[in-house]
Design a protein around this motif. Sequence first.
Motif, PDB file in Angstrom:
ATOM      1  N   ALA A   1       1.788  13.483   1.734  1.00  0.00           N
ATOM      2  CA  ALA A   1       2.325  12.161   2.109  1.00  0.00           C
ATOM      3  C   ALA A   1       1.917  11.589   3.442  1.00  0.00           C
ATOM      4  N   ARG A   2       1.151  12.406   4.393  1.00  0.00           N
ATOM      5  CA  ARG A   2       0.589  11.973   5.483  1.00  0.00           C
ATOM      6  C   ARG A   2      -0.901  12.076   5.444  1.00  0.00           C
ATOM      7  N   GLY A   3      -1.488  11.970   4.639  1.00  0.00           N
ATOM      8  CA  GLY A   3      -2.946  12.183   3.977  1.00  0.00           C
ATOM      9  C   GLY A   3      -3.595  13.492   4.666  1.00  0.00           C
ATOM     10  N   GLU A   4      -2.705  14.723   4.746  1.00  0.00           N
ATOM     11  CA  GLU A   4      -3.417  15.854   5.171  1.00  0.00           C
ATOM     12  C   GLU A   4      -4.098  16.734   4.330  1.00  0.00           C
ATOM     13  N   GLY A   5      -4.052  16.245   2.931  1.00  0.00           N
ATOM     14  CA  GLY A   5      -5.094  17.079   2.066  1.00  0.00           C
ATOM     15  C   GLY A   5      -4.387  18.136   1.486  1.00  0.00           C
ATOM     16  N   ASN A   6      -5.179  18.654   0.477  1.00  0.00           N
ATOM     17  CA  ASN A   6      -4.691  19.943  -0.198  1.00  0.00           C
ATOM     18  C   ASN A   6      -5.953  20.479  -0.678  1.00  0.00           C
ATOM     19  N   GLU A   7      -6.139  21.978   0.009  1.00  0.00           N
ATOM     20  CA  GLU A   7      -7.467  22.529  -0.468  1.00  0.00           C
ATOM     21  C   GLU A   7      -7.227  23.221  -1.838  1.00  0.00           C
ATOM     22  N   THR A   8      -6.030  23.696  -2.048  1.00  0.00           N
ATOM     23  CA  THR A   8      -5.983  24.074  -3.580  1.00  0.00           C
ATOM     24  C   THR A   8      -6.264  23.248  -4.613  1.00  0.00           C
ATOM     25  N   LEU A   9      -5.883  21.929  -4.476  1.00  0.00           N
ATOM     26  CA  LEU A   9      -6.140  20.935  -5.321  1.00  0.00           C
ATOM     27  C   LEU A   9      -7.742  20.104  -5.006  1.00  0.00           C
ATOM     28  N   LYS A  10      -8.455  20.807  -4.138  1.00  0.00           N
ATOM     29  CA  LYS A  10      -9.702  20.081  -3.643  1.00  0.00           C
ATOM     30  C   LYS A  10      -9.651  18.650  -3.331  1.00  0.00           C
ATOM     31  N   SER A  11      -8.312  18.439  -2.982  1.00  0.00           N
ATOM     32  CA  SER A  11      -8.270  16.918  -2.521  1.00  0.00           C
ATOM     33  C   SER A  11      -8.293  16.894  -0.955  1.00  0.00           C
ATOM     34  N   PRO A  12      -9.497  16.021  -0.534  1.00  0.00           N
ATOM     35  CA  PRO A  12      -9.515  15.882   1.069  1.00  0.00           C
ATOM     36  C   PRO A  12      -8.548  15.177   1.774  1.00  0.00           C
ATOM     37  N   PRO A  13      -8.443  15.489   2.938  1.00  0.00           N
ATOM     38  CA  PRO A  13      -7.523  14.621   3.941  1.00  0.00           C
ATOM     39  C   PRO A  13      -8.122  13.270   3.889  1.00  0.00           C
ATOM     40  N   LEU A  14      -7.059  12.408   4.253  1.00  0.00           N
ATOM     41  CA  LEU A  14      -7.566  10.962   4.231  1.00  0.00           C
ATOM     42  C   LEU A  14      -6.974  10.497   5.552  1.00  0.00           C
ATOM     43  N   ASN A  15      -7.079  11.558   6.522  1.00  0.00           N
ATOM     44  CA  ASN A  15      -6.471  10.958   7.956  1.00  0.00           C
ATOM     45  C   ASN A  15      -7.359  10.933   8.935  1.00  0.00           C
TER      46      ASN A  15
ATOM     47  N   LYS B   1      -0.343   9.624  12.628  1.00  0.00           N
ATOM     48  CA  LYS B   1       0.506  10.771  12.120  1.00  0.00           C
ATOM     49  C   LYS B   1      -0.312  11.998  12.258  1.00  0.00           C
ATOM     50  N   ARG B   2      -1.585  12.134  12.227  1.00  0.00           N
ATOM     51  CA  ARG B   2      -2.453  13.475  12.322  1.00  0.00           C
ATOM     52  C   ARG B   2      -2.386  13.832  13.640  1.00  0.00           C
ATOM     53  N   GLU B   3      -2.528  12.704  14.730  1.00  0.00           N
ATOM     54  CA  GLU B   3      -2.326  13.028  16.253  1.00  0.00           C
ATOM     55  C   GLU B   3      -0.874  13.781  16.554  1.00  0.00           C
TER      56      GLU B   3
ATOM     57  N   GLY C   1       0.661  -1.256   0.008  1.00  0.00           N
ATOM     58  CA  GLY C   1      -0.038  -0.023   0.002  1.00  0.00           C
ATOM     59  C   GLY C   1       0.984   1.342   0.111  1.00  0.00           C
ATOM     60  N   GLU C   2       1.939   1.126   0.643  1.00  0.00           N
ATOM     61  CA  GLU C   2       2.690   2.401   0.806  1.00  0.00           C
ATOM     62  C   GLU C   2       3.418   2.746  -0.432  1.00  0.00           C
ATOM     63  N   ILE C   3       3.765   1.653  -1.242  1.00  0.00           N
ATOM     64  CA  ILE C   3       4.224   2.001  -2.696  1.00  0.00           C
ATOM     65  C   ILE C   3       3.189   2.433  -3.434  1.00  0.00           C
ATOM     66  N   LEU C   4       2.155   1.873  -3.681  1.00  0.00           N
ATOM     67  CA  LEU C   4       0.944   2.477  -4.346  1.00  0.00           C
ATOM     68  C   LEU C   4       0.713   3.853  -4.046  1.00  0.00           C
ATOM     69  N   TYR C   5       0.716   4.166  -2.620  1.00  0.00           N
ATOM     70  CA  TYR C   5       0.363   5.314  -2.320  1.00  0.00           C
ATOM     71  C   TYR C   5       1.267   6.524  -2.867  1.00  0.00           C
ATOM     72  N   THR C   6       2.246   6.302  -3.466  1.00  0.00           N
ATOM     73  CA  THR C   6       3.264   7.461  -3.851  1.00  0.00           C
ATOM     74  C   THR C   6       2.446   7.971  -4.778  1.00  0.00           C
ATOM     75  N   SER C   7       1.648   7.643  -5.784  1.00  0.00           N
ATOM     76  CA  SER C   7       0.923   8.343  -6.814  1.00  0.00           C
ATOM     77  C   SER C   7      -0.256   9.216  -6.338  1.00  0.00           C
ATOM     78  N   CYS C   8      -0.467   8.937  -4.912  1.00  0.00           N
ATOM     79  CA  CYS C   8      -1.683   9.745  -4.271  1.00  0.00           C
ATOM     80  C   CYS C   8      -0.976  11.189  -3.858  1.00  0.00           C
ATOM     81  N   ILE C   9       0.180  11.036  -3.469  1.00  0.00           N
ATOM     82  CA  ILE C   9       1.022  11.872  -2.480  1.00  0.00           C
ATOM     83  C   ILE C   9       0.660  13.418  -3.271  1.00  0.00           C
ATOM     84  N   PRO C  10       0.926  13.632  -4.641  1.00  0.00           N
ATOM     85  CA  PRO C  10       0.967  14.820  -5.165  1.00  0.00           C
ATOM     86  C   PRO C  10      -0.422  15.504  -4.755  1.00  0.00           C
TER      87      PRO C  10
END
Length: 224
Positions: free
Chosen positions: A147-161, A217-219, A134-143
């Motif tokens: 990297a810690r599932g914190e999300g990105n408002e500018t890209l409208k990508s929600p946190p996953l944490n 990680k979020r905590e 899963g960690e390897i697959l997740y590399t493609s989600c990071i952009p």
Amino acid sequence: MSVRKARWISRVARRAAYLLLAALVGCSSDRALSPEQRAEAEVLFESCLICHSTQEMQRGPIIDGLPVWYTRLQLQKFRSGVRGQNALNKSEQLMGAARDKFETDAEIELLARYIAERPVQPYDPVVRGDAVRGEILYTSCIPCHGARGEGNETLKSPPLNLQEDWYLLDQLRKFASGKRGYHSDDFEGIQMAYALAHIDAEGLKDLVAYMQGFQDKREQDADR
Ligand code: HEC
Ligand code: HEC
């Protein structure tokens, strides 16, 4: 200086400039609710608790702590029918049926701000998969998701944490099978569905097994 280091410095500088700008402009929706607004929001949210709490067996996801901008966007989608009207997606349709509770922008704003103020609820993982893969697959989600599932408002990508793992898996399966992110006006959903094109069913579970670690990680980040 290496190219990588230069890139990193420019990224950090951009981020600092962005944060400074955000602090100067000040986002009204990030202000805490007044006691009157909170009371009004609690009445509205009462109807959501039927599905968005841990009380029922057949229930929707726990949404406490989702950021204002993401909840706003999703409620707008449910209101317009861009999300929640697909006959193949029964659970989304349930949510689509709650539309009469947020007909106005003011109601959406109030609910989104109230949900963001509710403390995140830790969950016990139930999904099994190979977190190493899963960690390897997740590399493609990071952009988009960080990297810690914190999300990105500018890209409208929600946190996953903060979402429960079963819900994350459920949504990945829906994106992968065209049950979410299928509407031609769902720009963000289509982008997300596209991001799963190269991942098989086992891979989705592996991804979630890795993402289970994001709540810790979020905590840690919050404690800093
Ligand atoms: C009848 C049950 C039901 C009610 C009532 C309901 N919801 Fe939902 N809601 C759901 C379900 C089920 C989902 C997950 C849909 C899916 O599978 O995509 C959902 C999804 C959501 C999402 C998207 C979460 C995400 O991570 O994308 C938000 C935001 C949301 N609901 C907010 C609300 C609010 C605010 C209310 C009250 C005004 C409400 N819901 C009332 C069942 C309900
Ligand atoms: C190009 C940017 C992009 C990439 C790459 C991407 N996502 Fe997303 N993702 C999004 C956006 C945007 C949304 C919000 C979609 C919407 O508005 O319905 C989203 C939504 C989601 C959701 C739903 C969350 C919720 O609360 O309902 C999950 C889960 C998710 N992404 C996981 C992943 C995973 C895992 C990967 C890597 C395999 C990934 N994403 C790659 C942009 C991206």
